[in-house]
Design an enzyme around this catalytic site. Sequence first.
Site, PDB file in Angstrom:
ATOM      1  N   MET A  29      32.436  41.661  50.034  1.00  0.00           N
ATOM      2  CA  MET A  29      31.177  42.395  49.978  1.00  0.00           C
ATOM      3  C   MET A  29      30.046  41.399  49.665  1.00  0.00           C
ATOM      4  SD  MET A  29      32.023  46.197  48.695  1.00  0.00           S
ATOM      5  CE  MET A  29      32.111  45.903  46.955  1.00  0.00           C
ATOM      6  N   LEU A  32      29.114  35.687  47.047  1.00  0.00           N
ATOM      7  CA  LEU A  32      30.384  34.970  46.912  1.00  0.00           C
ATOM      8  C   LEU A  32      30.418  34.052  45.690  1.00  0.00           C
ATOM      9  CD1 LEU A  32      30.804  34.078  50.678  1.00  0.00           C
ATOM     10  CD2 LEU A  32      31.614  36.092  49.443  1.00  0.00           C
ATOM     11  N   HIS A  33      31.642  33.886  45.176  1.00  0.00           N
ATOM     12  CA  HIS A  33      31.875  32.968  44.047  1.00  0.00           C
ATOM     13  C   HIS A  33      33.140  32.176  44.320  1.00  0.00           C
ATOM     14  CE1 HIS A  33      34.824  35.968  42.983  1.00  0.00           C
ATOM     15  NE2 HIS A  33      33.890  36.897  42.872  1.00  0.00           N
ATOM     16  N   GLU A  34      33.520  31.346  43.349  1.00  0.00           N
ATOM     17  CA  GLU A  34      34.702  30.487  43.502  1.00  0.00           C
ATOM     18  C   GLU A  34      35.958  31.263  43.899  1.00  0.00           C
ATOM     19  OE1 GLU A  34      35.308  27.173  43.359  1.00  0.00           O
ATOM     20  OE2 GLU A  34      33.128  27.046  43.470  1.00  0.00           O
ATOM     21  N   HIS A  36      36.200  33.876  45.830  1.00  0.00           N
ATOM     22  CA  HIS A  36      36.191  34.092  47.280  1.00  0.00           C
ATOM     23  C   HIS A  36      36.544  32.792  48.010  1.00  0.00           C
ATOM     24  CE1 HIS A  36      33.276  37.408  46.136  1.00  0.00           C
ATOM     25  NE2 HIS A  36      34.159  38.060  46.856  1.00  0.00           N
ATOM     26  N   GLN A  60      32.900  53.195  49.851  1.00  0.00           N
ATOM     27  CA  GLN A  60      33.732  53.044  48.654  1.00  0.00           C
ATOM     28  C   GLN A  60      32.958  53.182  47.354  1.00  0.00           C
ATOM     29  OE1 GLN A  60      34.818  48.880  49.944  1.00  0.00           O
ATOM     30  NE2 GLN A  60      34.851  48.485  47.759  1.00  0.00           N
ATOM     31  N   GLY A 146      42.525  39.219  46.656  1.00  0.00           N
ATOM     32  CA  GLY A 146      42.737  38.760  45.289  1.00  0.00           C
ATOM     33  C   GLY A 146      43.485  39.796  44.460  1.00  0.00           C
ATOM     34  N   LYS A 148      42.941  40.437  41.421  1.00  0.00           N
ATOM     35  CA  LYS A 148      42.103  41.112  40.423  1.00  0.00           C
ATOM     36  C   LYS A 148      42.029  42.610  40.753  1.00  0.00           C
ATOM     37  CE  LYS A 148      37.543  40.869  40.077  1.00  0.00           C
ATOM     38  NZ  LYS A 148      37.136  42.308  40.059  1.00  0.00           N
ATOM     39  N   VAL A 175      41.323  34.298  39.910  1.00  0.00           N
ATOM     40  CA  VAL A 175      40.630  33.063  39.516  1.00  0.00           C
ATOM     41  C   VAL A 175      39.753  33.403  38.306  1.00  0.00           C
ATOM     42  CG1 VAL A 175      39.100  31.203  40.266  1.00  0.00           C
ATOM     43  CG2 VAL A 175      40.607  32.315  41.924  1.00  0.00           C
TER      44      VAL A 175
HETATM   45  O1  PAF Z   1      37.405  43.769  47.259  1.00  0.00           O
HETATM   46  C1  PAF Z   1      36.344  43.935  47.890  1.00  0.00           C
HETATM   47  O2  PAF Z   1      35.392  43.125  47.838  1.00  0.00           O
HETATM   48  C2  PAF Z   1      36.185  45.175  48.778  1.00  0.00           C
HETATM   49  O3  PAF Z   1      36.820  46.268  48.215  1.00  0.00           O
HETATM   50  C3  PAF Z   1      36.652  44.936  50.227  1.00  0.00           C
HETATM   51  C4  PAF Z   1      38.129  44.627  50.298  1.00  0.00           C
HETATM   52  C5  PAF Z   1      35.847  43.816  50.850  1.00  0.00           C
HETATM   53  C6  PAF Z   1      36.415  46.211  51.064  1.00  0.00           C
HETATM   54  O4  PAF Z   1      35.072  46.545  51.117  1.00  0.00           O
END
Ligand code: PAF
Length: 286
Positions: A29, A32-34, A36, A60, A146, A148, A175
């Site tokens: 989404m 971004l960070h380390e 990702h 979501q 991940g 998490k 991480v």
């Molecule tokens: O984990 C996430 O960042 C989101 O739930 C995902 C998997 C990108 C779906 O939108």
Amino acid sequence: MLVLHSPQVVQEMTLRWRRDAKNAFVPTMGCLHEGHLKLVETARRFGQKTIVSIFVNPLQFGPNEDFEKYPRQLATDVEMLEAAGVDLVFAPSPKDFYPAQFRTRIQVQGLSEHLCGKTRPGHFEGVATVCLKLFEVTSADFAIFGEKDFQQLRILQTMAADLNLPLAIVPEPIVREESGLALSSRNRLLSPTDRNSAERVPLAIKAARQLAREVEDCSVGEAIAAAAKELAKGALVVDYLSVAPEETLIPEGSEKLLKDIAMPRLFIAVKAGSTRLIDNVSLRGI
Ligand code: PAF
């Protein structure tokens, strides 16, 4: 590196790639960070082509959740992904991705109702729906997630198996920052005071793990109490603090002994200020 917005164009391109390469895909989404970048590194090991999506998925988020507030920084993300050796960034607009007539929802029953599903009704339906669509659009052979978001991972593994999706879901360990706090895009929403409190979460995890390691007959209740004691030292509102088997994700009662649970895992969700944070740890075989 290509940055494309149209689902049709991305699908045509990645289907072509798939004829003589493996496509490894990291859904995100953005912001971004380390953590990702670690997923991207793994993707590059698995596939010849690496694809990353950046899409804050409205499906979501509940009506009172942080969809509007969710941090966004496309230009910086694109720079980071270019430097990380990604081949294609797919960044659709919500209108292109979910046209007005979009009606489909994917529901993975049994795994979506507990833990985060309890306070976030519809959340996992939104995640499963977007992921299935993203897997199709990016023609993914591998998709990296991940740990998490462990419940998300289990739900997507189950969806992939149930629907015979032609891809492998690859889990990546959590991480953590030096403080132990699990990396999350939401961490940047924490005020300094919230952050101090949030840092109790990895300490809670450590306390439960330590007790589970040291006490042979450690019960679920004892492991939870050890974690709760740490959480209570911060200004946190606890959403849930549960031990559940990795297979079912159904929280166990406090009397149950960890050694009688196949693959027990501790799950935590808290709010620090208005920021919701989750974390988890395996309490198995320790
Ligand atoms: O984990 C996430 O960042 C989101 O739930 C995902 C998997 C990108 C779906 O939108």
